[in-house]
Design an enzyme around this catalytic site. Structure first.
Site: not given
Length: 676
Positions: A600, A223-224, A33-34, A254
């Protein structure tokens, strides 16, 4: 010109180089994503967009800094003029510049959390005749914050809290909130929530400013996005209204912070709000081995109200399938995690390559104790160690005074819980009692009560009732009931007076687990207290985050992070999903939380389901595996049933159904990366 097709996969490339218009990028866990956002910034600049006309909104300063640094490596110093930061920091910047339109001076003060609570505390002290009988400043601050973020009246939010916490008077709280607001205006100050409220108000009530900013910000990147609340979503919608170049990046799978105000509807309804919205899905996962992704896909397969996504592995198959482990109880679970940590350590993994992720902080107590006893270095990111928490220290002080009537420090701490009793008064009581207090003796209890003022006596009588029963419990070795009585007669009410309902309940959960530990201790109460003293003296000070340590964290705290080896304990009904979530119908969010835990893990994933829970009175009851675990087909996991109880572990018995875990991959892929 950069050839972005060589730097990005096809989906990332499509998102980073998309044309004008609204764009929703559904970035599943570990899909870069980043990287996509950073290359979007680079692409826009190469296309001739003035960097100062790009707005990049994040949720943490760390994320903003990381994106700025990575974009600078691609584009050079041009990125320094991008408007990049958290929602709060961008709103503060706008209000510094245009806040005069709302009556604020450019140099307005921003109150941090401590400033806010101090101000509310002063108002309560000045306005409420009996402040100790009024809800605490922390709860008032939370109600005011929820009111601001949800756009509802303080009375409405306070009324909602009436079902959680005793002593809530919505009108009285609204009056305090009104005076708090007036006091902020007098000081020319804003708290963090005000930054969002007034930032949005600036856009909605000042047409000149709104049109200027809408014209200026040609591209808005968020973002997010799944974590946005109503204020934040409306803020970005207004800013992007003219050019319609809004790029929302997030993952509905998420969205785990609805309890903090996040509204999953923002991301789910984004295509409806933005006609002609293009959707790009990032599904190629660079983090985890295929076996872990197979489990993650199953977790969300039947989730309701979602954008359909399927994680696809970039990494080649290696290592074991995830492990599904059924064990006896919490202690046996902790011993198995301890053994596996040592095993992985011998194979070449570092301690910092491993994490234990749990639903609630109290579920870590067994693991904390096991690690501390065997000197396994660890850090606790979900809070301080269990024996360093104030509520645990309070209970331990009561217990220590029971077994050692000459323990002056424990007496002083216990007296500090009484209204109107300070350190000097407590010291005076101790001296008058002759430097000894045996709470099991009626004569000692009455002597102490005779020294107390009227304010402290009601609370002391509650504690005295617990002391009066403690002797019989200890004779019958009912050590867990000693703690249970202390909470029932006094400490539960004390916690609910000191903390908001949910936080008080969480602290009581910690104490219940502590009582269960004491009840199950083979060395009795005195032996348990000696163990605790040894553990805290040897290990609590070694919580340095910069050294090689196993991470212990709640799943909420672990979002955005990754580790080669992940252990998820207490996947049992009533624990994960939590009993409270099940009762309140929040199972969708619990499922998303489990998905975050699974994703994770990079190389190895261990899922534990104890079959027995201990009770504070020394009893036990059976628990079923979590529904999230039972839904995973056996073909996707290695199953292991450990027939050992915690007693058998201590005796060094063998293990059934166990095979040695795989070594870490030869390539350096497995080293810890905190954020992709």
């Amino acid at each position: 010109m950069t050839d972005f097709s060589q730097l990005l996969n096809p989906e990332q490339f499509a998102a980073a180089t998309a044309g004008d218009g609204p764009l929703l990028v559904l970035a599943a866990a570990g899909t870069g994503k980043t990287r996509t956002l950073v290359h979007r910034v680079a692409y826009l600049i190469e296309q001739g967009v003035d960097p100062s006309r790009i707005l990049l909104l994040t949720f943490t300063n760390r994320a903003a800094r990381e994106m700025q640094e990575r974009a600078q490596k691609l584009c050079g110093d041009a990125v320094s003029s991008i408007w990049s930061g958290t929602f709060h920091s961008v709103c503060a910047r706008l209000l510094r510049r245009y806040g005069g339109k709302l009556g604020f001076q450019p140099g307005f003060q921003i109150l941090d959390e401590d400033d806010q609570k101090k101000l509310i505390g002063e108002i309560i002290k000045a306005d409420i005749p009996n402040p100790k009988d009024f809800p605490k400043k922390e709860l008032i601050a939370k109600i005011i914050s929820e009111s601001a973020n949800e756009g509802k009246s303080v009375e409405a939010i306070a009324s909602r809290w009436q079902t959680k916490t005793a002593g809530i008077d919505p009108e009285a709280i609204a009056a305090i909130a009104g005076k708090y607001m007036a006091r902020k205006l007098e000081l020319g100050a804003m708290d963090f929530d005000d930054l969002l409220v007034y930032g949005l108000k600036l856009l909605k009530t000042q047409p000149g400013v709104r049109e200027l900013l809408q014209e200026h910000f040609q591209h808005v990147l968020v973002d997010e996005y799944q974590d946005t609340n109503g204020l934040q979503a409306e803020f970005t919608d207004i800013l992007a209204e003219k050019w319609r170049n809004i790029m929302a990046v997030g993952d509905d799978f998420q969205c785990i912070y609805t309890w903090r105000g996040a509204q999953i509807e923002n991301i789910m309804d984004f295509p409806k709000r933005w006609e002609g919205c293009r959707i790009v899905k990032l599904e190629r996962n660079y983090r985890s081995v295929p076996g872990i992704l197979d489990v993650a896909n199953v977790v969300m397969k039947d989730a309701t109200g979602q954008f359909e996504k399927q994680l696809r592995a970039f990494r080649s198959p290696s290592g074991d399938k995830p492990w599904k482990c059924t064990c006896y109880d919490g202690k046996a679970q902790a011993q198995e995690i301890l053994r596996l940590v040592r095993e992985y350590r011998e194979m070449g993994y570092r301690y910092s390559d491993m994490a234990v992720l749990y639903r609630s902080h109290f579920q870590s107590i067994d693991v904390q104790m096991a690690f501390a006893r065997m000197h396994v270095p660890h850090r606790i990111t979900s809070g301080i160690g269990v024996f360093e928490q104030l509520h645990t220290k309070d209970v331990l002080a009561y217990l220590r005074l029971l077994v050692n009537p000459r323990d002056e420090l424990s007496f002083m701490r216990l007296m500090g819980l009484l209204p109107g009793v300070g350190e000097k008064s407590a010291k005076k009581f101790w001296d008058k009692l002759g430097g000894m207090f045996d709470g099991r003796l009626q004569s000692d209890r009455e002597a102490l009560e005779g020294l107390l003022g009227a304010k402290a006596k009601p609370s002391w009588q509650q504690i005295s009732s617990a002391f009066s029963r403690a002797g019989d419990h200890l004779e019958r070795e009912e050590t867990g009931k000693v703690v249970e009585d202390f909470c029932e007669y006094f400490y539960s009410g004390h916690l609910h007076r000191e903390f908001e309902g949910e936080e008080a309940d969480d602290r009581l959960d910690d104490i219940k687990e502590l009582a269960a530990q004491i009840a199950a201790s083979e060395s009795g109460l005195e032996g348990f207290l000696a163990d605790v003293a040894l553990l805290t003296n040897l290990d609590v000070r070694r919580n340095d985050p910069d050294t090689d340590r196993v991470t212990l964290s709640t799943v909420h705290q672990a979002k955005g992070m990754e580790w080669p080896v992940v252990f998820v304990p207490w996947l049992s009904e009533g624990m994960f999903p939590s009993q409270k979530a099940a009762e309140e119908g929040r199972m969708d969010e619990e499922r998303r939380l489990f998905y975050v835990a699974v994703t994770r893990a990079k190389d190895q994933l261990h899922l534990f389901s104890p079959t027995i829970r201990k009770t504070p009175d020394g009893g036990m009851f059976p628990v079923n595996p979590s529904m999230f675990v039972t839904e995973i087909p056996d073909s996707l996991v290695n199953r292991r049933r450990l027939s050992l109880s915690s007693m058998e572990y201590a005796g060094g018995s063998g293990y059934r159904g166990y095979s040695r875990p795989s070594r870490p991959p030869a390539q350096p892929q497995w080293k810890t990366t905190w954020r992709r």
